[in-house]
Design an enzyme around this catalytic site. Structure first.
Site, PDB file in Angstrom:
ATOM      1  N   GLN A   1       0.823  -1.208   0.000  1.00  0.00           N
ATOM      2  CA  GLN A   1       0.000   0.000   0.000  1.00  0.00           C
ATOM      3  C   GLN A   1       0.861   1.263   0.000  1.00  0.00           C
ATOM      4  O   GLN A   1       0.339   2.363  -0.088  1.00  0.00           O
ATOM      5  CB  GLN A   1      -0.914   0.004   1.241  1.00  0.00           C
ATOM      6  CG  GLN A   1      -1.869  -1.175   1.303  1.00  0.00           C
ATOM      7  CD  GLN A   1      -2.672  -1.261   2.585  1.00  0.00           C
ATOM      8  OE1 GLN A   1      -2.781  -2.327   3.175  1.00  0.00           O
ATOM      9  NE2 GLN A   1      -3.260  -0.162   3.038  1.00  0.00           N
TER      10      GLN A   1
ATOM     11  N   ARG B   1      -8.477  -1.662   8.433  1.00  0.00           N
ATOM     12  CA  ARG B   1      -9.390  -0.657   7.899  1.00  0.00           C
ATOM     13  C   ARG B   1      -9.785   0.409   8.914  1.00  0.00           C
ATOM     14  O   ARG B   1     -10.979   0.685   9.105  1.00  0.00           O
ATOM     15  CB  ARG B   1     -10.636  -1.347   7.341  1.00  0.00           C
ATOM     16  CG  ARG B   1     -11.404  -0.474   6.361  1.00  0.00           C
ATOM     17  CD  ARG B   1     -12.487  -1.237   5.646  1.00  0.00           C
ATOM     18  NE  ARG B   1     -13.141  -0.353   4.706  1.00  0.00           N
ATOM     19  CZ  ARG B   1     -13.766  -0.768   3.618  1.00  0.00           C
ATOM     20  NH1 ARG B   1     -13.818  -2.041   3.326  1.00  0.00           N
ATOM     21  NH2 ARG B   1     -14.329   0.104   2.823  1.00  0.00           N
TER      22      ARG B   1
ATOM     23  N   GLU C   1     -13.153   4.154   6.097  1.00  0.00           N
ATOM     24  CA  GLU C   1     -12.949   3.438   7.350  1.00  0.00           C
ATOM     25  C   GLU C   1     -13.977   3.779   8.428  1.00  0.00           C
ATOM     26  O   GLU C   1     -14.135   3.030   9.388  1.00  0.00           O
ATOM     27  CB  GLU C   1     -11.524   3.693   7.844  1.00  0.00           C
ATOM     28  CG  GLU C   1     -10.518   3.084   6.868  1.00  0.00           C
ATOM     29  CD  GLU C   1      -9.092   3.533   7.094  1.00  0.00           C
ATOM     30  OE1 GLU C   1      -8.923   4.628   7.647  1.00  0.00           O
ATOM     31  OE2 GLU C   1      -8.176   2.808   6.715  1.00  0.00           O
TER      32      GLU C   1
END
Lengths: 789, 160
Positions: free
Chosen positions: A223, A373, A743
């Site tokens: 990521q 998340r 999120e």
């Protein structure tokens, strides 16, 4: 924001543009890491420890090496020869890449086999013989803190206990005084168990070292490709890997959720193997390895206390937490915040006094913990406050919605300074809760619940009114390994008025190729369909810290707007030249500059772009490009109110979510369709830990549910129909007024579900049930409370 | 390792290869034929990312040896678009935002293809049970169900 400012053709913010990236995914033409095939590529598989804590007495690789097609077996000893057997974690702790003498958790990497194909590599793994001397594992952090507990990190010189760090914030003394003076104090022990993100794509990489060029290229499930490049350069500089010769490529990523932020040993071993062998090496872990060894999330044991007046005014909050980090602190938090953004724990409420402290411990479990998340431990904080508010409501005999309304930070209080040091940018909490209550029919549900209770039926209504903190973050406070947490956009306008933009972030399903183009279309008037977005290749994209913690829109999205503004400034000069007007006399409206008072005298952005390459004013640099590195002035604070209704079977303890209404506020919206999709997914990843997911270990440190056989992800059958709606309270400091969204629902949903179940059982004397709330746990409550049907 | 000659019709073309007995069908597709649209998401046959059709039945290709597909007709995600026209399910996933990271999508589409073949007009409940052997971590399934409904309507409309 009242409807889109741009036409459908331009497709700026607020349009439900269908996603550009879908074209390849629906055809099976996505390019994920495991799809990368290079000539001469070898495959790597990993030997893992069956024990949670053991001495390695010997490793015999002879039989493995004898298998035709096996090229190498890499052990800790081999890596030690290159001084690559240890690596730093993102929290500046240390982690073994491969062990030389001790294993510290079950499924830890012990050796790696490099072979012609994945089957032969697996044969090689079976043939490696490791002799272990098992030791008594320390699995429970409360045992790890005992004075006579064995010291696990004997690699750290002078270490005499298993304590990692102590962190605290707030005013302990003032908070204690408020607790002493308060009419009412409620306390609760709340545990958020160890869970796993389990993105459907596991982790892996293809490392390819070119010995002639001295260049390393790694396709990796990461990521944060730019940060990885710098980490590789810092860790492997001594073996000749220099940053300009390292290229990290994040191809399509099959879900991240925080699990693809850390550097796992497998990546490092594959890179080292490619450098040593001089051939490309592919490593892709299987699901069981992913669940058993990759970073976990949560594992916080929290003692939560809330003080209030008899009238319900919240006076003080205090939380003391024990954090289990496993073998090493391999979390992915900003350096200054070892407990992440936990200090958002005062939530949506005006609580003047607060103090929170935390102690982290080593145990013989896999290292972590990442966020699952959420923005660095916000989920834990929100669960603590939203649960304790319901405990207070119960104690005072108050309706939980009413008690929240009484204590909310009011719309006129923003910007609001929280007791634990954050400046909340904007919010309207009563509006969101009111809307949720209207949408679900709250008063009617309470009436129904009362009637059902009289008939002995179990029904509960749970509320969660959360505040998030996302968009890390301002450089004065936020860095990872010293690298400031800005993000970037590099924008080029082509002569024909089309554009390409590259970013330091990396989508893992968020739809950046669509939404970033919409931001640029909004700011420049170039149709979003004519703007190409690229991310994830460190050789081409500008430096940035990546995508996690809902930071892409707050940071890179802002960088896109700012880069577009720079383009506009130059475009103004070119337009003035073309229109023979002075710059001050020009006005911008979407897609063109025109002369004030005579709108027919105008030049479109496309005409200006063409002139930038064909007819630029003398003395001005030709071309039309801009780069912006955005350092956010503050975090953004999305919020929402969720209401969940559950029905519980009196015989089996089965919980059925009848309805779930989610009102979210993420400021101005770039693409409503994508925002709704993100909320659906986030809610489902809130449902998951609330009712199903937990990584369970026995006293020897054996994982009891390390595969999809028994680590339960919600399927389409368990997942309810989410009812979503948004309110819009723009962020005052973000160039687009946007906040980040993906999120919030993961953070907000678990306490709404837990509060609903507890609400259904509160008349039996239930104050708290730790998640995941399974039918078995509810059934046990029935037995304990003598309430079995 | 003993070898077997297999002939499989894949997306309309007959393919003959010599394969190891233990070669899983999913690896045959992905590595021997470099058809990488079929994905791998677990090692216990739970996630469904590897779903393909064999003689019209959806199967998890990580659970079959290649030789078990000998003589059969296979359809993978790469075979769903015909003559430049998307399958209604592919169109539905795009129109209804039924995908995010895209990793589960090929398997979902292949599973839904058999579901609609057997039951052209499924209820929401039937779709939920029908795709419950396929895991998605991004979408919360809501829009996947809408995508299947979109395709069901489109297929019926085209048939009339």
């Amino acid at each position: 924001m009242n409807g889109p400012k741009t036409s459908v053709e331009v497709g700026g913010m607020g349009h439900n543009i269908k996603r550009k990236e879908d074209a390849r995914f629906i055809r099976g033409q996505g390019k994920y890491t495991d799809d990368v095939v290079l000539p001469g590529m070898l495959h790597m598989d990993i030997v893992r420890s069956p024990y949670a804590y053991a001495k390695i007495k010997s490793i015999n690789t002879d039989n493995a090496m004898a298998i035709p097609g096996v090229h190498a077996v890499i052990t800790g000893e081999v890596l030690e020869g290159y001084n690559l057997h240890w690596m730093p974690t993102l929290m500046s702790d240390t982690q073994m890449v491969l062990p030389t003498d001790t294993v510290m958790y079950q499924s830890q990497e012990v050796a790696a086999v490099i072979a012609d194909d994945r089957y032969i590599a697996a044969d090689g793994v079976e043939a490696v013989e490791v002799e272990y001397e098992p030791m008594q594992a320390v699995v429970d952090p409360f045992k790890a803190m005992e004075a006579d507990a064995p010291v696990l990190r004997t690699d750290k010189e002078g270490k005499t206990d298993n304590h990692i760090w102590h962190w605290e914030t707030g005013d302990a003394e003032k908070t204690e005084e408020a607790f002493q003076a308060a009419d009412v104090v409620v306390k609760e022990k709340v545990y958020l168990p160890r869970i796993h993100v389990a993105s459907i794509e596991t982790c892996g990489c293809v490392a390819s070292f070119d010995p002639v060029e001295g260049k390393l290229t790694v396709w990796m499930t990461t990521q944060a490709p730019h940060a990885i490049r710098t980490v590789v350069a810092l860790v492997a500089g001594h073996v000749g890997l220099s940053e300009e010769k390292i290229r990290i490529i994040s191809p399509d990523i099959g879900g991240g959720f925080g699990g693809k932020v850390p550097v796992y040993p497998g990546y490092v071993i594959a890179i080292a193997s490619s450098v040593v062998i001089g051939k490309p090496v592919k490593w892709v872990e299987d699901r069981s390895e992913n669940l058993q060894a990759d970073s976990f999330a949560r594992d916080y044991h929290m003692d939560v206390e809330l003080a209030a007046s008899n009238s319900g005014k919240m006076e003080a909050l205090r939380i003391k937490t024990v954090a289990d980090h496993g073998y090493t602190d391999a979390a992915a938090n900003p350096s200054k915040y070892p407990a992440g953004m936990f200090s958002i724990c005062t939530g949506s409420y005006d609580i003047k006094n607060a103090f929170t402290e935390m102690d982290a411990y080593y145990t013989n479990k896999p290292p972590g913990g990442i966020a699952y998340r959420c923005s660095f431990r916000v989920t834990e904080a929100v669960h603590a406050i939203e649960r304790i508010v319901d405990v207070l409501a119960l104690k005072l005999g108050r309706d939980p919605a009413d008690l929240r309304m009484q204590n909310f930070i009011q719309p006129e209080d923003f910007p609001y300074q929280s007791a634990l040091g954050w400046e909340y940018d904007s919010g309207n909490y009563p509006r969101a809760l009111k809307l949720a209550m209207e949408k679900i029919g709250y008063e009617e549900l309470r009436r129904e619940q009362k009637e059902k209770r009289e008939r002995g039926e179990l029904m509960g209504i749970g509320i969660s009114s959360f505040t998030e903190i996302v968009g890390a973050g301002p450089s004065k406070d936020f860095d990872i390994l010293g690298i400031k947490m800005f993000d970037s956009c590099e924008l080029r306008i082509h002569p024909t008025g089309k554009a390409i933009a590259r970013f330091g972030t990396k989508s893992q399903g968020q739809g950046h190729e669509t939404t970033y183009a919409q931001i640029l279309a909004e700011e420049l008037g170039i149709p979003s369909s004519q703007i190409q977005i690229e991310e994830g290749d460190t050789d081409t994209a500008p430096y940035g810290l990546g995508t996690y913690a809902s930071r892409s829109t707050p940071t890179a999205g802002a960088a896109a707007a700012k880069a577009a503004h720079k383009i506009r400034e130059k475009a103004r000069k070119i337009a003035a030249h073309l229109l023979e007007a002075s710059e001050e006399d020009l006005e911008w409206e979407v897609g063109k500059f025109f002369v004030k008072g005579s709108p027919e005298q105008a030049k479109t952005i496309q005409e200006i772009a063409f002139a930038a390459y064909t007819n630029h004013p003398q003395g001005l640099e030709p071309g039309l490009e801009a780069t912006h590195y955005y350092d956010p002035p503050n975090m953004t604070f999305p919020f929402g109110s969720y209401i969940c209704v559950v029905d519980i079977d009196r015989k089996t303890g089965e919980i059925k979510i009848r309805r779930f209404v989610a009102i979210d506020d993420c400021g101005n919206i770039i693409n409503p369709m994508i925002v709704e999709g993100q909320i659906h997914g986030g809610l489902t990843q809130g449902l998951a830990p609330a009712m199903y997911e937990e990584l369970i270990y026995d006293e020897q440190g054996n994982i009891l549910n390390g595969s999809f056989m028994d680590y339960l992800l919600p399927t389409s059958v368990e997942t309810p129909n989410w009812e979503t709606e948004q309110t819009i309270t723009p962020s005052p400091h973000h160039p687009l007024g946007a906040k980040g969204v993906a999120e919030s629902p993961t953070v907000g949903a678990p306490p709404a579900i837990a509060n609903a179940v507890v609400d259904a059982l509160s008349h039996l004397g239930v104050e708290n049930i730790d998640i995941p709330i399974t039918p078995f746990k509810v059934w046990q409550v029935f037995q304990e409370k003598g309430a079995a049907a | 390792m003993s070898k077997h000659t297999v002939t499989i019709e894949i997306n309309g073309s007959s393919i003959t290869r010599e394969v190891d007995s233990r070669l899983l069908l999913v690896h045959f597709l992905r590595e021997e034929l470099v058809m990488t649209g079929t994905h791998i998401g677990c090692d216990t046959s739970h996630c469904g990312a590897c779903t393909v059709l064999i003689d019209g039945r959806s199967v998890k290709s990580c659970t079959l040896f290649t030789m078990q597909a000998n003589g059969k007709s296979l359809t993978t995600i790469e075979g769903m678009e015909t003559e430049g026209k998307l399958h209604p399910l592919q169109e539905g996933f795009h129109q209804e935002h039924g995908l995010q990271c895209g990793f589960c999508t090929p398997g979902m589409i292949m599973r839904a293809a058999e579901l609609l073949d057997k039951n052209p007009n499924p209820t929401e409940e039937e779709i939920r049970w029908g795709i419950s052997g396929n895991l998605c971590r991004c979408t919360g399934y809501v829009n996947i169900i809408k995508a299947v409904q979109y395709a069901a309507e489109k297929i019926q409309k085209e048939a009339t």
